[in-house]
Design an enzyme around this catalytic site. Structure first.
Site, PDB file in Angstrom:
ATOM      1  N   ASP A 116      39.844  -0.217 -92.450  1.00  0.00           N
ATOM      2  CA  ASP A 116      41.226  -0.449 -92.057  1.00  0.00           C
ATOM      3  C   ASP A 116      41.201  -1.394 -90.859  1.00  0.00           C
ATOM      4  OD1 ASP A 116      44.088   0.046 -91.839  1.00  0.00           O
ATOM      5  OD2 ASP A 116      43.569   1.229 -90.071  1.00  0.00           O
ATOM      6  N   ASP A 149      41.640   5.342 -89.132  1.00  0.00           N
ATOM      7  CA  ASP A 149      42.000   6.232 -88.021  1.00  0.00           C
ATOM      8  C   ASP A 149      43.388   6.837 -88.137  1.00  0.00           C
ATOM      9  OD1 ASP A 149      43.525   3.929 -87.566  1.00  0.00           O
ATOM     10  OD2 ASP A 149      43.483   4.225 -85.394  1.00  0.00           O
ATOM     11  N   ASP A 186      45.454   6.662 -93.734  1.00  0.00           N
ATOM     12  CA  ASP A 186      44.099   6.417 -94.234  1.00  0.00           C
ATOM     13  C   ASP A 186      43.479   7.661 -94.865  1.00  0.00           C
ATOM     14  OD1 ASP A 186      44.066   3.748 -93.292  1.00  0.00           O
ATOM     15  OD2 ASP A 186      43.571   4.445 -91.279  1.00  0.00           O
TER      16      ASP A 186
END
Length: 835
Positions: free
Chosen positions: A524, A723, A727
Site C-alpha cells: 500500500d 497499515d 488493507d
C-alpha cells in the site's frame, strides 16, 4: 483499640485492604458502606454490586442510609497501620499450562504432556502459577499474600515475584538436583563395574564378584527408581495415550537393563548358559542403567536451560512494564497503586524518569518520551495534551497527567507479549513432517530392537542372550527422537524471540516459514511507502500576491475541517505563526473544495472542478499545477475576490528508509507492486522515485484483495504490507500479511507479521530472520535425521562382523545426549543473527 483495627476492611472488587479514612471512594449498597482503593474499582462495583458481594459484606461498615450511587472521593493522608494488622486472604492465580512442543495440549495445572512427555509450561508467563507475594518498595521486610498498604509508611504494596524478576524454573531445579545426586551415585557404580580392568585387579582381591554386584544394587536403585522415575511415568503415559515418544524408548531401555540386573543378583540360578560369561557368572548392567539415566538427565538439564533462554525475549518485554502507577483522585490527591488496579478512565500522573504505566492520552502537561520500545529511535518524542502515549515507554524531564484508555491485557505491550508467546508455541508446516516421521519412528525402533535381540540371540557369539539384551538396549537408547522433536520448536522459539527484540512481531510460525518463499510483495502507498501524514510542499502565489496571504486565506477556510489536506494546511500556517482571519458564509462541496468569506473577502480553495463551478480559469498557474502533480503533489487553487491568487501543493512524504528498504528487497529477488487509491499521476511519481516494478492506481479498498487473489492464481507467493482498515481484507488474503505497527489494530490482527517500527527496513529484516530461521530448522532436522539413520544400525551391531565393533548402551546414551545438545546449540545461534 486502634481505630484502624475497628474499621479496616477489603475492597470488594480487588480484595485490597482499605481503611475508611484513606479510601479513594465509597458506595452504599443495601444499607452498608463499601470502601474502595481507587475510582476504577468503585465504578465497577456501582455498575454491578451483586457481582462482587460474595463474602464482601464483612468488609463493609453498617449505615442507616438508603442505597446511593458512588459518592465523592474522600481526601485523607495515609496513616500507618499497626504491624499487627491481619493479612487478607490470599488470591490464587490461575494459569493455563501448555506443551511447548504440542500447543494443542493444555490444562489448568502443571504436569507432563501426554504426547511427548515434556513438562507443561505457563501459556503466558506473567506471574507465578500459584501465589503472588506483595511487598513494600520502601520496606522490603513487609511481605503479604494479597494487595494492601504498608503498615509502616502506608504505600501500596507491589507484586514482587513476577516472572520478569525471577527466572528460575522449578522443573529445571528439580532435574538439576536429580542429576547431581545421580552423578554422586553413578560414579562408584561405574568404578565397581570396571574394577576388573584395573591392572592387578586390587578390588577383586578384597571383594568377590558377587559382593560387588550387591554393592552396585543399592547404589544404582535410587538413580533408576528415584532420579529416573519420571522417565517411567512419562513412558507409561505415552503407551496409555498411544503416542509413543522418547520416554517410551528410555523407559524400555533403562527398565530392561535394571530389572534384568536385579533378577540376576537375586536369582542368578534361573538363567540358562546362553546368559553366562566365562566362569559361569551372569553379567549385570547396573552401570548401564545408572549411566544412561544420568546422561539423559544431563540432556534434560541442558534442554531446560536452553528453553529458559528462549523466553529471554518475553522476560525482556515484561521488564518494560512498570509495577505501579500514580493515581490522581477526583479531589486532586494522589496515591501509588499497583498497575493491575488501574481502570479505563483513571487519571494518572507520570513524573520525570518514570515509565508510562498504560496506554492512554495526555490530558495535562507536556514532556518528551523515549519511544525506542516502539520505534527503535533513541531520540525522545515531544508529547503534549491530546497526544497518545504507550505503556512501557519512558518519560523524560517533564511531567504530565494522562487518561488511561487501555489497561491490563489490552495495552500494546501486553499484546506484544501475548503475540510473541503464542508465536513461540505455534507450529510451522515443516514441523508436520517431523511429527509424521516421529509417529512411525518410535514403533520402528522398537521393532528394530526386537529384531536385534533375536538376531544376536540366534547368531551372536557367546554369551548370546547377554549380548542380545545389551545391543537391543543400545538400539532403544541411541534412537530416542528427542533431537527430532526439538529441531523445529527450538528454532521457532529463538527466532520469534529474536524478531520481537528487533521490532518484528511474528504471529505464527507458518508466516515465518512462508515468508522465506515469497516472490511477490504488494505494498500500500499511504502509511507504508509514505509517512501517512500529508504536508504542504509548495505555496506558489501569482505575481503581485503574497505567499503568506495565500496560506492565511487557505488555512482560514479549512479551520473547521478534519480532512488530511486541511490538517496539513493548518499545520503549515501554525508553523509560520500566521494568524487566521474571520470566516463567514462557509460552504463545503464534496470532492471539489470549500468557499466562504474571509474578513469580508469572497474566497475559495479547491481543485479544477471547483474552479469550473465558480467560473474561474487557472490561468498562468495551470501549467505549474500540472508540473507539481506530476511530482506527486495534490494541488489546490486559492481564489480571492473572483481571481486566482496562488496554488498550494500537498504531498505525503516518502519515508526516509523506504528507498534503502526497497533496494534490499529488490536484491533479494522480490517483484514489488504498489496498490493505491491515489491518482495515477501521484502513484506514477512515487513509483518512479522508488523504482517500483508495477503500479495499480485509483484502486478501491475492495479491489485490493481481488488483486492479491489474481496474483496468487498466477502461481505467485504473495506478501501484502499495509497499515489501514481498508488493507485488512488484502492482508488476510495474502500468503503472508504484514502490518505496519504505526497503523490500525485491525490491520495488525489480520497480519501474520507486524513491524513495530512502521518502516519497510523492518520488512527486509523480517526476510533475513525468516531465511535464518528456516535455514536453522533445516540444519537441525539434518542433524537429527542423519544421527538416527547412522546411530541405529551401529547400535544394532552392523559393524561387528567387519570390524568387531559394538556400541555399549552407555556410549549410546552419551551420543543421544550429544545429538540433543547439538540441535539446541545450533538453535540458540539465532539469538546472535544480524538483522
Amino acid at each position: 483499640m486502634d481505630q484502624h483495627i475497628k474499621t479496616a476492611g477489603k475492597d470488594p472488587v480487588c480484595g485490597m485492604t482499605v481503611y475508611p479514612d484513606r479510601a479513594a471512594a465509597q458506595s452504599v449498597h443495601e444499607g452498608k458502606t463499601f470502601y474502595f482503593c481507587c475510582h476504577g474499582c468503585a465504578t465497577k462495583f456501582t455498575a454491578s454490586p451483586e457481582k462482587y458481594l460474595g463474602g464482601a459484606s464483612e468488609s463493609s461498615t453498617p449505615s442507616s442510609r438508603a442505597p446511593v450511587p458512588l459518592t465523592g472521593i474522600k481526601s485523607a493522608q495515609p496513616s500507618p497501620a499497626p504491624a499487627s494488622q491481619g493479612t487478607p486472604r490470599s488470591q490464587p492465580i490461575t494459569t493455563d499450562y501448555i506443551c511447548p512442543m504440542h500447543p494443542e495440549v493444555h490444562q489448568d495445572h502443571p504436569g507432563a504432556c501426554p504426547k511427548c512427555g515434556m513438562a507443561l509450561e505457563p501459556a503466558i508467563p506473567t506471574q507465578t502459577a500459584t501465589q503472588v507475594e506483595y511487598t513494600c518498595p520502601m520496606h522490603p521486610e513487609i511481605v503479604r499474600k494479597a494487595p494492601g498498604f504498608c503498615p509502616i509508611c502506608g504505600m501500596a504494596l507491589e507484586p514482587r515475584n513476577a516472572v520478569a524478576d525471577r527466572e528460575e524454573n522449578p522443573e529445571l531445579a528439580d532435574m538439576t538436583r536429580r542429576f547431581w545426586i545421580s552423578i554422586a551415585l553413578t560414579i562408584p557404580v561405574l568404578a565397581l563395574a570396571m574394577s576388573d580392568l584395573i591392572p592387578g585387579q586390587p578390588l577383586q582381591s578384597i571383594l568377590s564378584t558377587r559382593a560387588i554386584t550387591w554393592i552396585e544394587l543399592p547404589l544404582a536403585t535410587p538413580v533408576v527408581l528415584w532420579a529416573g522415575w519420571f522417565f517411567f511415568e512419562r513412558g507409561w503415559a505415552s503407551i496409555v495415550n498411544r503416542s509413543l515418544n522418547m520416554f517410551t524408548l528410555i523407559a524400555l531401555g533403562t527398565g530392561t537393563a535394571y530389572v534384568y540386573s536385579v533378577i540376576a543378583v537375586l536369582f542368578p540360578g534361573i538363567f540358562p548358559d546362553s546368559f553366562r560369561v566365562m566362569g559361569g557368572g551372569v553379567p549385570i548392567y547396573f552401570e548401564a542403567a545408572a549411566a544412561i539415566t544420568t546422561l539423559v538427565l544431563l540432556g534434560q538439564v541442558l534442554e531446560l536451560r536452553a528453553r529458559s533462554r528462549t523466553s529471554h525475549a518475553i522476560r525482556s518485554l515484561l521488564k518494560l512494564s512498570p509495577k505501579s502507577a500514580r493515581l490522581v483522585r477526583a479531589d486532586g490527591t494522589e496515591i501509588d497503586v499497583p498497575v493491575e488496579h488501574i481502570s479505563v478512565g483513571d487519571l494518572l500522573r507520570v513524573r520525570p524518569g518514570e515509565k508510562v504505566p498504560v496506554d492512554g492520552v495526555i490530558t495535562e502537561g507536556e514532556s518528551s518520551v523515549d519511544e525506542s520500545l516502539m520505534t527503535g529511535e533513541p531520540i525522545p518524542v515531544e508529547k503534549s495534551a491530546g497526544v497518545r502515549v504507550t505503556g512501557g515507554t519512558v518519560n523524560g524531564t517533564g511531567t504530565f497527567i494522562m487518561r488511561a484508555d487501555r489497561v491490563g491485557s489490552e495495552t500494546l505491550l501486553a499484546q506484544i507479549v501475548r503475540m510473541v508467546s503464542e508465536a513461540q508455541r505455534s507450529r510451522s508446516p515443516v514441523q508436520k513432517l517431523a511429527d509424521r516421521v516421529s509417529g512411525y519412528f518410535v514403533p520402528a525402533v522398537i521393532l528394530v530392537a526386537i529384531i536385534t535381540f533375536i538376531a544376536w540371540a540366534i547368531y551372536g557369539p557367546e554369551p548370546k542372550m547377554a549380548r542380545a539384551l545389551l545391543n537391543a538396549v543400545a538400539v532403544l537408547i541411541i534412537a530416542c527422537p528427542c533431537a527430532l522433536g526439538l529441531a523445529t520448536p527450538m528454532a521457532i522459539m529463538v527466532g520469534t524471540g529474536r524478531g520481537a527484540l528487533a521490532g518484528i512481531l511474528v504471529k505464527n510460525a507458518e508466516a515465518l516459514e512462508i515468508f522465506e518463499r515469497v516472490d511477490t510483495l504488494v505494498l500500500d502507498k499511504t502509511g507504508t511507502l509514505t509517512e501517512g501524514r500529508p504536508r504542504v510542499a509548495s505555496v506558489i502565489p501569482i505575481a503581485g500576491s503574497d505567499e503568506k496571504e495565500v496560506l492565511r486565506l487557505a488555512a482560514t477556510l479549512e479551520r473547521g475541517s478534519e480532512h488530511p489536506l486541511a490538517c496539513a494546511i493548518l499545520a503549515k500556517a501554525k508553523e509560520r505563526s500566521i494568524d487566521l482571519g474571520n470566516l463567514t458564509d462557509f460552504q463545503s462541496q464534496t470532492g471539489k473544495g470549500v468557499t466562504g468569506k474571509v474578513d469580508g473577502r469572497a474566497a475559495a480553495l479547491g481543485n479544477r472542478a471547483l474552479l469550473a463551478e465558480i467560473n474561474l480559469a487557472s490561468g498562468t498557474l495551470g501549467e505549474t499545477a500540472k508540473s507539481l502533480e506530476s511530482d506527486g503533489q495534490t494541488v489546490m487553487f486559492v481564489a480571492a475576490d473572483g481571481a486566482i491568487i496562488g496554488i498550494i501543493g500537498v504531498a505525503d512524504p516518502i519515508r526516509s528508509t523506504t528507498p534503502e528498504a526497497l533496494a534490499k528487497l529488490h536484491r533479494d529477488g522480490l517483484h514489488i507492486i504498489m496498490l493505491t487509491g491515489d491518482s495515477r499521476a501521484t502513484a506514477d511519481s512515487v513509483a518512479r522515485k522508488l523504482g517500483i516494478d508495477q503500479v495499480y492506481a485509483e484502486i478501491l479498498p475492495s479491489q485490493k484483495s481481488e488483486m492479491v487473489k489474481q496474483l496468487q492464481s498466477e502461481g505467485h507467493i504473495v506478501a501484502m504490507a499495509g497499515d489501514g482498515v481498508n488493507d485488512a481484507p488484502a492482508l488476510s488474503q495474502a500468503n503472508v500479511g504484514i502490518a505496519m505497527g504505526t497503523g490500525t489494530d485491525v490491520a495488525m490482527e489480520s497480519a501474520g507479521i507486524t513491524l513495530l517500527r512502521g518502516d519497510l527496513l523492518g520488512l527486509a529484516r523480517a526476510r533475513t530472520l525468516s531465511r535464518a530461521t528456516m535455514r536453522n530448522i533445516r540444519q537441525n532436522l539434518f542433524f537429527a535425521f542423519v544421527y538416527n539413520s547412522l546411530g541405529v544400525p551401529v547400535a544394532a551391531g552392523i559393524l561387528y562382523p567387519f570390524f568387531g565393533l559394538l556400541l555399549s548402551p552407555i556410549l549410546a546414551s552419551a551420543a543421544m545426549t550429544f545429538s540433543s545438545v547439538s540441535v539446541i546449540t545450533n538453535a540458540l545461534r539465532l539469538r546472535k543473527v544480524q538483522l
